[in-house]
Write a protein that holds these residues in place. Sequence first.
Motif, PDB file in Angstrom:
ATOM      1  N   ASN A 116     -47.928  92.893 -45.301  1.00 17.88           N
ATOM      2  CA  ASN A 116     -48.345  91.616 -44.722  1.00 17.88           C
ATOM      3  C   ASN A 116     -49.844  91.370 -44.864  1.00 17.88           C
ATOM      4  OD1 ASN A 116     -45.678  92.170 -43.557  1.00 17.88           O
ATOM      5  ND2 ASN A 116     -46.099  90.409 -42.247  1.00 17.88           N
ATOM      6  N   GLY A 117     -50.531  92.296 -45.511  1.00 17.43           N
ATOM      7  CA  GLY A 117     -51.962  92.095 -45.712  1.00 17.43           C
ATOM      8  C   GLY A 117     -52.820  92.435 -44.507  1.00 17.43           C
ATOM      9  N   PHE A 118     -52.223  93.063 -43.516  1.00 13.25           N
ATOM     10  CA  PHE A 118     -52.981  93.436 -42.324  1.00 13.25           C
ATOM     11  C   PHE A 118     -53.596  94.816 -42.489  1.00 13.25           C
ATOM     12  CE2 PHE A 118     -52.025  90.709 -38.527  1.00 13.25           C
ATOM     13  CZ  PHE A 118     -51.346  89.705 -39.202  1.00 13.25           C
ATOM     14  N   GLU A 119     -54.802  94.952 -41.937  1.00 12.95           N
ATOM     15  CA  GLU A 119     -55.417  96.262 -41.843  1.00 12.95           C
ATOM     16  C   GLU A 119     -55.022  96.806 -40.472  1.00 12.95           C
ATOM     17  OE1 GLU A 119     -60.016  97.761 -41.422  1.00 12.95           O
ATOM     18  OE2 GLU A 119     -59.565  96.047 -42.703  1.00 12.95           O
ATOM     19  N   MET A 120     -54.097  97.735 -40.435  1.00  9.31           N
ATOM     20  CA  MET A 120     -53.541  98.199 -39.160  1.00  9.31           C
ATOM     21  C   MET A 120     -54.562  99.000 -38.360  1.00  9.31           C
ATOM     22  SD  MET A 120     -49.995 100.237 -38.469  1.00  9.31           S
ATOM     23  CE  MET A 120     -50.249 101.977 -38.227  1.00  9.31           C
ATOM     24  N   THR A 121     -54.712  98.640 -37.103  1.00  7.93           N
ATOM     25  CA  THR A 121     -55.643  99.382 -36.244  1.00  7.93           C
ATOM     26  C   THR A 121     -54.889 100.171 -35.186  1.00  7.93           C
ATOM     27  OG1 THR A 121     -55.835  97.464 -34.788  1.00  7.93           O
ATOM     28  CG2 THR A 121     -57.480  97.690 -36.520  1.00  7.93           C
TER      29      THR A 121
ATOM     30  N   VAL B 130     -55.907  93.667 -38.381  1.00  5.87           N
ATOM     31  CA  VAL B 130     -56.730  92.514 -38.746  1.00  5.87           C
ATOM     32  C   VAL B 130     -56.007  91.784 -39.873  1.00  5.87           C
ATOM     33  CG1 VAL B 130     -58.994  91.766 -39.513  1.00  5.87           C
ATOM     34  CG2 VAL B 130     -58.774  93.861 -38.155  1.00  5.87           C
ATOM     35  N   CYS B 131     -55.769  90.506 -39.670  1.00  7.56           N
ATOM     36  CA  CYS B 131     -55.001  89.747 -40.650  1.00  7.56           C
ATOM     37  C   CYS B 131     -55.833  89.451 -41.898  1.00  7.56           C
ATOM     38  CB  CYS B 131     -54.489  88.451 -40.030  1.00  7.56           C
ATOM     39  SG  CYS B 131     -55.729  87.169 -39.853  1.00  7.56           S
ATOM     40  N   PRO B 132     -55.177  89.075 -42.978  1.00  2.00           N
ATOM     41  CA  PRO B 132     -55.862  88.811 -44.248  1.00  2.00           C
ATOM     42  C   PRO B 132     -57.055  87.854 -44.088  1.00  2.00           C
ATOM     43  CG  PRO B 132     -53.498  88.733 -44.562  1.00  2.00           C
ATOM     44  CD  PRO B 132     -53.720  88.901 -43.101  1.00  2.00           C
ATOM     45  N   ARG B 135     -59.963  89.464 -42.352  1.00  2.00           N
ATOM     46  CA  ARG B 135     -60.592  90.497 -43.180  1.00  2.00           C
ATOM     47  C   ARG B 135     -61.570  89.849 -44.148  1.00  2.00           C
ATOM     48  NH1 ARG B 135     -55.867  94.314 -45.463  1.00  2.00           N
ATOM     49  NH2 ARG B 135     -57.636  95.462 -46.317  1.00  2.00           N
ATOM     50  N   LYS B 138     -65.035  88.678 -42.880  1.00  2.31           N
ATOM     51  CA  LYS B 138     -65.966  89.668 -42.315  1.00  2.31           C
ATOM     52  C   LYS B 138     -67.055  90.036 -43.318  1.00  2.31           C
ATOM     53  CE  LYS B 138     -64.551  93.678 -41.924  1.00  2.31           C
ATOM     54  NZ  LYS B 138     -63.752  94.865 -41.629  1.00  2.31           N
TER      55      LYS B 138
END
Lengths: 138, 138
Positions: A116-121, B130-132, B135, B138
């Motif tokens: 989904n293009g998310f950077e998972m935290t 953090v969604c595309p 990101r 930033k």
Amino acid sequence: MQSQDLKKAGLKATLPRVKILNFLESSKVRHMSAEDVYKAMLESGDDVGLATIYRVLTQFESVGLVTRHHFEEGHSVFELNLGEHHDHIVCIKCGRIDEFYDATIEKRQREIAAKNGFEMTDHALCIYGVCPDCRDQK
Amino acid sequence: MQSQDLKKAGLKATLPRVKILNFLESSKVRHMSAEDVYKAMLESGDDVGLATIYRVLTQFESVGLVTRHHFEEGHSVFELNLGEHHDHIVCIKCGRIDEFYDATIEKRQREIAAKNGFEMTDHALCIYGVCPDCRDQK
DNA sequence: AACGTAATGAGAATTTTTCGCATCTTGAGT
DNA sequence: ACTCAAGATGCGAAAAATTCTCATTACGTT
């Protein structure tokens, strides 16, 4: 010695913070609300203001000493971090909380976030159900 | 027609309930707090008391019309049930909420519940990240 | 149309959490 | 060990979220 842990985490080793960390480490109950911590510490003679409990637990969370959970009770629950990540399975009858870790689920989560293009935290997985004891008693 | 849906669910088709269900069905935003629903309905001229919003959403939840989520905001978020179960991935920057379904995770969860002797009733999985869009900015 | 039951509205009350500010501690520097 | 500034605490007030009370109103069955 808790004051070292606190300094290592970048926090001043104040008396309330040491007491709270000490309490969390010595408590047999692993999941507690701020109110729970407040009352239990009162009982044991360690009198720390409720506002401070909230502030300190929030600080502990931001430096990674504890994890905050949002189960279904309408208030936050805190848990001391002991290193290994895990998820929870909560009994809706008695409130019992078991822990588990599943590598497959962890991996899938990372893949889904990436897809989904998310950077998972972070992530929160909680299974709700009726525990063995409560099933028997029914 | 919403009043039929309500009756089918075992609820009296009162005006506030019809209005709320109608609002949820026509809203483009799928995840809303009770306050969100209250304000949005006020705007559109459908004046329903906040206490009623809470009561009705809770009833809708218990008959399965909506699902209540406990994300990380300190308040409940409601979502109209459209049939297919899914989990969520939430952006911690902008609040955007994506949905996903993963059969592997669903299966593992059932297995884990069974292994622990729990009769699974529900589960909540939420990935934070953090969604595309955020990101990039930033 | 009338009636009994259940639902609503408005505000008070609860619960959970945060804030403001005066006072007190901690830790760095002497 | 002593001093001091920055930061932390305690307490009560304030917010925020949710539930409750109870008089009034609306459903839907007769």
